[in-house]
Design an enzyme around this catalytic site. Structure first.
Site, PDB file in Angstrom:
ATOM      1  N   ILE A  35     -26.347 -24.453 -31.742  1.00 58.49           N
ATOM      2  CA  ILE A  35     -26.927 -25.031 -32.948  1.00 58.49           C
ATOM      3  C   ILE A  35     -26.756 -26.552 -32.875  1.00 58.49           C
ATOM      4  O   ILE A  35     -26.155 -27.081 -31.953  1.00 58.49           O
ATOM      5  CB  ILE A  35     -26.249 -24.461 -34.213  1.00 58.49           C
ATOM      6  CG1 ILE A  35     -24.734 -24.720 -34.182  1.00 58.49           C
ATOM      7  CG2 ILE A  35     -26.524 -22.970 -34.358  1.00 58.49           C
ATOM      8  CD1 ILE A  35     -23.995 -24.289 -35.455  1.00 58.49           C
ATOM      9  N   HIS A  36     -27.311 -27.238 -33.863  1.00 60.51           N
ATOM     10  CA  HIS A  36     -27.150 -28.690 -33.980  1.00 60.51           C
ATOM     11  C   HIS A  36     -27.623 -29.431 -32.725  1.00 60.51           C
ATOM     12  O   HIS A  36     -28.504 -28.962 -32.018  1.00 60.51           O
ATOM     13  CB  HIS A  36     -25.706 -29.038 -34.345  1.00 60.51           C
ATOM     14  CG  HIS A  36     -25.227 -28.393 -35.607  1.00 60.51           C
ATOM     15  ND1 HIS A  36     -26.030 -28.243 -36.712  1.00 60.51           N
ATOM     16  CD2 HIS A  36     -24.022 -27.865 -35.945  1.00 60.51           C
ATOM     17  CE1 HIS A  36     -25.359 -27.648 -37.673  1.00 60.51           C
ATOM     18  NE2 HIS A  36     -24.135 -27.399 -37.226  1.00 60.51           N
ATOM     19  N   ASP A  37     -26.998 -30.559 -32.428  1.00 59.68           N
ATOM     20  CA  ASP A  37     -27.461 -31.445 -31.364  1.00 59.68           C
ATOM     21  C   ASP A  37     -27.478 -30.770 -29.999  1.00 59.68           C
ATOM     22  O   ASP A  37     -28.252 -31.158 -29.119  1.00 59.68           O
ATOM     23  CB  ASP A  37     -26.552 -32.683 -31.248  1.00 59.68           C
ATOM     24  CG  ASP A  37     -26.146 -33.259 -32.584  1.00 59.68           C
ATOM     25  OD1 ASP A  37     -25.636 -32.490 -33.422  1.00 59.68           O
ATOM     26  OD2 ASP A  37     -26.314 -34.482 -32.785  1.00 59.68           O
ATOM     27  N   GLU A  38     -26.614 -29.788 -29.801  1.00 63.26           N
ATOM     28  CA  GLU A  38     -26.539 -29.120 -28.505  1.00 63.26           C
ATOM     29  C   GLU A  38     -27.866 -28.467 -28.116  1.00 63.26           C
ATOM     30  O   GLU A  38     -28.120 -28.217 -26.935  1.00 63.26           O
ATOM     31  CB  GLU A  38     -25.413 -28.088 -28.511  1.00 63.26           C
ATOM     32  CG  GLU A  38     -24.030 -28.663 -28.278  1.00 63.26           C
ATOM     33  CD  GLU A  38     -23.562 -29.593 -29.396  1.00 63.26           C
ATOM     34  OE1 GLU A  38     -22.854 -30.562 -29.055  1.00 63.26           O
ATOM     35  OE2 GLU A  38     -23.894 -29.357 -30.570  1.00 63.26           O
ATOM     36  N   GLN A  39     -28.719 -28.210 -29.114  1.00 59.07           N
ATOM     37  CA  GLN A  39     -30.033 -27.657 -28.802  1.00 59.07           C
ATOM     38  C   GLN A  39     -30.903 -28.659 -28.042  1.00 59.07           C
ATOM     39  O   GLN A  39     -31.863 -28.265 -27.373  1.00 59.07           O
ATOM     40  CB  GLN A  39     -30.749 -27.252 -30.102  1.00 59.07           C
ATOM     41  CG  GLN A  39     -30.093 -26.069 -30.799  1.00 59.07           C
ATOM     42  CD  GLN A  39     -30.827 -25.700 -32.069  1.00 59.07           C
ATOM     43  OE1 GLN A  39     -31.074 -26.519 -32.942  1.00 59.07           O
ATOM     44  NE2 GLN A  39     -31.202 -24.446 -32.167  1.00 59.07           N
TER      45      GLN A  39
END
Length: 271
Positions: free
Chosen positions: A143-147
């Site tokens: 989720i979040h920036d890791e996507q």
């Protein structure tokens, strides 16, 4: 009057609260800001310790008697949602899979749409990609920036939860993160808060670079362009007021969870 407002350090949250926390707009009340990760806030909501708190759609089931969801500040995936990634293809029934937390929306979405009985291991969401690389787990829900960065670590997409959601719910957005307010505050206080929050989001949308620059103080990646892209994915047309479309999406989300025995049935309240 002062309200405690707890939200995550994620740039979309900081972006939306920017104007009301920093005095860029006139507000009806004072606000004390608390910043913690979403899974911590999901657990702390069970005690009702904050007047307003960020909360996952999943975790709201446990606190619906204390809190109402606010129509403002929600994160819906319009054409995207949590991803499942790994170094190579895996059997989800046999693999160890990293999860951002038992109370997160992504955890429940995975169980609803990918593999209900998978071996899901809760861990801090930003550690999931490196845990896959090291071989501690075979796959993970990101989720979040890791996507936006998982491919830089040599990982590949194994499943896009939005695609499975779309097959179920059509063009309705994926419910992900929300804000909830204590019902005991009363209708007048709640209405004043909602007005302040809506104005704060609108200000940020009209001053994107300014608000995104502020959000960078909490960001994990010090790349303004990357963080602005992430913000604009999740602060969208439904963020000020998710309206009837958001309500229908939530209804379908919870109905599936109820039917599969993943959540107890409850009455959702939105203000």
């Amino acid at each position: 009057m002062k309200l405690t407002v707890a939200h995550t350090p994620d740039p979309d949250d900081a972006f939306m609260f920017y104007a009301m926390i920093t005095g860029k707009i006139k507000t009806s009340m004072e606000y004390e800001q608390i910043i913690k990760d979403i899974e911590t806030l999901n657990h702390e909501a069970e005690t009702g310790m904050y007047d307003v708190t960020a909360i996952s759609a999943n975790a709201y089931a446990d606190v619906n008697e204390t809190y109402a969801l606010t129509r403002s500040g929600a994160s819906f995936g319009l054409t995207y949602g949590p991803l499942v990634v790994g170094k190579s293809e895996v059997d989800f029934k046999k693999a160890i899979i990293g999860s951002p937390g038992l109370g997160t929306s992504s955890h429940l979405l995975f169980r609803m749409f990918v593999e209900k009985d998978a071996d899901l291991r809760p861990m801090r969401f930003d550690l999931i990609p490196d845990s896959i690389v090291k071989g501690d787990i075979q796959a993970g829900i990101i989720i979040h920036d890791e996507q936006l960065t998982f491919q830089n670590k040599g990982l590949i997409k194994l499943a896009a939860i939005y695609d499975k959601w779309k097959a179920y719910a059509g063009d309705l957005p994926v419910p992900l993160g929300f804000n909830a307010i204590r019902k005991s505050l009363g209708k007048d206080v709640i209405a004043n808060y909602i007005k302040d929050f809506e104005n704060s989001i609108k200000y940020a949308q009209q001053h994107v670079e300014e608000a995104a620059t502020y959000a960078m103080k909490y960001a994990r990646y010090k790349d303004l362009e990357l963080e602005t892209k992430f913000i604009q994915m999740y602060v969208n047309d439904l963020s000020v007021d998710f309206g009837e479309k958001g309500r229908r999406a939530l209804k379908m989300y919870y109905e599936r969870a109820f039917k599969m025995g993943l959540l107890p049935e409850f009455n959702m309240e939105i203000v």
